[in-house]
Design a protein around this motif. Structure first.
Motif, PDB file in Angstrom:
ATOM      1  N   VAL A  64      32.922  27.537  60.881  1.00 44.03           N
ATOM      2  CA  VAL A  64      33.494  28.846  61.238  1.00 44.03           C
ATOM      3  C   VAL A  64      33.955  29.607  60.002  1.00 44.03           C
ATOM      4  CG1 VAL A  64      34.223  28.044  63.505  1.00 44.03           C
ATOM      5  CG2 VAL A  64      35.809  27.871  61.582  1.00 44.03           C
ATOM      6  N   SER A  65      33.899  28.990  58.823  1.00 37.36           N
ATOM      7  CA  SER A  65      34.245  29.676  57.580  1.00 37.36           C
ATOM      8  C   SER A  65      33.094  30.592  57.168  1.00 37.36           C
ATOM      9  CB  SER A  65      34.539  28.649  56.479  1.00 37.36           C
ATOM     10  OG  SER A  65      33.391  27.886  56.195  1.00 37.36           O
ATOM     11  N   PRO A  66      33.344  31.521  56.245  1.00 35.97           N
ATOM     12  CA  PRO A  66      32.273  32.460  55.838  1.00 35.97           C
ATOM     13  C   PRO A  66      31.223  31.799  54.942  1.00 35.97           C
ATOM     14  CG  PRO A  66      34.263  32.875  54.576  1.00 35.97           C
ATOM     15  CD  PRO A  66      34.641  31.856  55.610  1.00 35.97           C
ATOM     16  N   VAL A  67      30.579  30.780  55.477  1.00 31.33           N
ATOM     17  CA  VAL A  67      29.518  30.074  54.753  1.00 31.33           C
ATOM     18  C   VAL A  67      28.303  30.012  55.672  1.00 31.33           C
ATOM     19  CG1 VAL A  67      28.850  27.960  53.555  1.00 31.33           C
ATOM     20  CG2 VAL A  67      31.241  28.659  53.590  1.00 31.33           C
ATOM     21  N   VAL A 103      25.512  25.410  53.890  1.00 33.71           N
ATOM     22  CA  VAL A 103      26.144  24.141  54.279  1.00 33.71           C
ATOM     23  C   VAL A 103      25.158  22.989  54.103  1.00 33.71           C
ATOM     24  CG1 VAL A 103      27.144  22.836  56.178  1.00 33.71           C
ATOM     25  CG2 VAL A 103      27.755  25.247  55.861  1.00 33.71           C
ATOM     26  N   VAL A 104      23.928  23.175  54.611  1.00 38.20           N
ATOM     27  CA  VAL A 104      22.918  22.127  54.481  1.00 38.20           C
ATOM     28  C   VAL A 104      22.587  21.872  53.012  1.00 38.20           C
ATOM     29  CG1 VAL A 104      20.538  21.495  55.027  1.00 38.20           C
ATOM     30  CG2 VAL A 104      21.957  22.628  56.746  1.00 38.20           C
ATOM     31  N   MET A 144      28.678  29.050  46.951  1.00 38.67           N
ATOM     32  CA  MET A 144      29.133  28.389  48.165  1.00 38.67           C
ATOM     33  C   MET A 144      28.480  27.018  48.346  1.00 38.67           C
ATOM     34  SD  MET A 144      31.385  30.415  49.214  1.00 38.67           S
ATOM     35  CE  MET A 144      31.745  29.478  50.682  1.00 38.67           C
ATOM     36  N   VAL A 145      27.222  26.922  47.916  1.00 38.16           N
ATOM     37  CA  VAL A 145      26.551  25.619  47.990  1.00 38.16           C
ATOM     38  C   VAL A 145      27.297  24.594  47.146  1.00 38.16           C
ATOM     39  CG1 VAL A 145      24.427  24.379  47.384  1.00 38.16           C
ATOM     40  CG2 VAL A 145      24.290  26.613  48.500  1.00 38.16           C
ATOM     41  N   TRP A 146      27.689  24.999  45.943  1.00 39.62           N
ATOM     42  CA  TRP A 146      28.397  24.071  45.061  1.00 39.62           C
ATOM     43  C   TRP A 146      29.767  23.714  45.633  1.00 39.62           C
ATOM     44  CZ3 TRP A 146      27.658  20.467  41.883  1.00 39.62           C
ATOM     45  CH2 TRP A 146      28.655  20.028  41.021  1.00 39.62           C
ATOM     46  N   HIS A 147      30.455  24.689  46.254  1.00 40.15           N
ATOM     47  CA  HIS A 147      31.769  24.410  46.851  1.00 40.15           C
ATOM     48  C   HIS A 147      31.644  23.377  47.975  1.00 40.15           C
ATOM     49  CE1 HIS A 147      34.189  27.164  44.573  1.00 40.15           C
ATOM     50  NE2 HIS A 147      33.444  28.206  44.903  1.00 40.15           N
ATOM     51  N   VAL A 148      30.621  23.523  48.797  1.00 39.54           N
ATOM     52  CA  VAL A 148      30.405  22.542  49.863  1.00 39.54           C
ATOM     53  C   VAL A 148      30.094  21.165  49.273  1.00 39.54           C
ATOM     54  CG1 VAL A 148      28.930  21.923  51.825  1.00 39.54           C
ATOM     55  CG2 VAL A 148      29.633  24.296  51.501  1.00 39.54           C
ATOM     56  N   ALA A 149      29.270  21.152  48.207  1.00 39.65           N
ATOM     57  CA  ALA A 149      28.916  19.877  47.580  1.00 39.65           C
ATOM     58  C   ALA A 149      30.138  19.201  46.975  1.00 39.65           C
ATOM     59  CB  ALA A 149      27.847  20.109  46.502  1.00 39.65           C
TER      60      ALA A 149
END
Length: 412
Positions: free
Chosen positions: A228-231, A236-237, A1-6
């Protein structure tokens, strides 16, 4: 999830062509301009003054030998002019002639000057704009050097008449030997600009992504959908910190390429220059060549600085209501880089112990400067990297806390 946000934030950055221009092209263009073009320009100016004939006004009478020495050109064995003489012209008011620009310097002898040693002493007034670098390297410098040589000639003539030689004046001669490492000899006097430019480009590269991924998303209303997504907020940070750091490191990599290209081109240009111009360009600009260990130290310092700068930007810009407000928050950060980096030109006066390297950002600047000069040591680099990583960790926790507060996220 970290990579997806990045990746999400990186794609948003890549859509902006101005960001790509500032991250990739500007470091490749501006760094050679500052580290190569500026020293070359200074070398051409100073060397050009030596090879150009300047007008020098004269009031009164000069000894014939001194006039000849002032007007004579110094030539190399191949016939090329190493230092041109000056053109002597008669003037009535030496101060006004220099002030009006009619001549670059003026000479006035209130009384007759001695033509040989033992005839007494004399005073030669030299009028010039002493605060002008052009005068110091041109007419005034030539007159000063010629007078020194003329005085030495008269003294040697007197010594010869007494049966003595020139060594009588200098029984002990100084032979300077540069004991600094070879890389420090090649780095030049403007080596302090390298950490200044590198960290500035890291800040520039990180700023676009950090501001857009925080204040920009708040302004567009897309940050709420992400939260509000499952992250998890920590992911996110971490993702935004990763995206910002990658953008900053991209700019840092092209900065290093710009420095290496400058050193390579400088070596090529100096082969085609005169000896004096090449020496001046080398003294000001120098060349950057890194060993494997030095390159690892430089990369480590750059990565840690990029992480810290990215964490600072995210922690600050998340409080902003809009993109423009975020810019006002992070703009003073450039002063926190520029002022210490400018002070690095006086780093020789600092006792660079572990305490200085433990200062976040400033320690990495010192480590980068040591790397450029070839005086880097592993403990100092590790201390600088650790200080930056610790600062980045603390600021990441601050940003994580901010992302969990609704009064911060929804304050726009």
């Amino acid at each position: 999830m970290v990579w997806h946000v990045a990746v999400r934030d990186l794609l948003a950055t890549l859509r902006d062509r101005r960001t790509l221009l500032g991250t990739i092209l500007i470091p490749l263009l501006l760094i050679p301009l500052f580290t190569l073009g500026l020293p070359q320009l200074l070398g051409q100016f100073v060397g050009g003054q030596q090879q150009e004939r300047q007008k020098v006004g004269v009031v009164g009478t000069l000894p014939p030998a001194l006039r000849t020495a002032l007007e004579r050109d110094e030539k190399a064995p191949d016939g090329s002019v190493l230092r041109a003489g000056v053109t002597l012209v008669a003037v009535t008011d030496p101060r006004a002639a220099v002030a009006d620009g009619d001549v670059e310097a003026a000479l006035r002898a209130p009384a007759a000057l001695p033509t040989r040693a033992g005839d007494g002493t004399g005073t030669l007034e030299v009028y010039a704009k002493l605060t002008s670098l052009r005068a110091q390297t041109g007419a005034y410098g030539k007159v000063e050097n010629t007078i020194d040589a003329y005085n030495r000639t008269l003294t040697l003539e007197r010594l010869t008449a007494l049966g003595l030689n020139a060594d009588t004046l200098t029984p002990i001669q100084i032979k300077p030997v540069d004991a600094s490492p070879p890389q420090q000899q090649r780095s030049g006097q403007l080596a302090f600009l390298i950490p200044l430019l590198m960290l500035n480009f890291i800040l520039t590269g990180a700023m676009a992504t950090a501001l857009d991924a925080t204040a920009g998303e708040k302004e567009r209303g897309t940050l709420e959908s992400l939260l509000v997504s499952p992250v998890r907020r920590g992911e996110v940070v971490a993702g935004k910190l990763l995206a910002t750091t990658l953008t900053a490191l991209t700019s840092a990599c092209f900065s290093v390429l710009g420095f290496l290209a400058s050193g390579f081109v400088a070596g090529l240009l100096q082969r085609g220059q005169s000896a004096s111009s090449a020496e001046l360009s080398q003294a000001f600009g120098g060349q950057l060549s890194l060993s494997f260990g030095a390159a690892v130290a430089l990369i480590g310092a750059a990565i840690s600085a990029a992480l810290l700068i990215s964490a600072i930007l995210i922690a600050l810009s998340i409080y902003a209501r809009s993109y423009k407000e975020a810019q006002t928050y992070v703009t003073p950060l450039s002063l926190a880089i520029v002022i210490p980096a400018v002070l690095l030109q006086f780093s020789d006066f600092l006792s660079t112990g572990p305490a200085l390297y433990a200062i976040p950002l400033f320690g990495s600047m010192l480590a980068i400067l040591d790397t450029v000069r070839g005086t880097v040591t592993a403990p100092n680099v590790l201390i600088a990297i650790a200080a930056n990583l610790l600062g980045a960790f603390v600021l990441a926790l601050v940003a994580r806390r901010s992302f969990g507060r609704e009064e911060v996220i929804f304050r726009n």
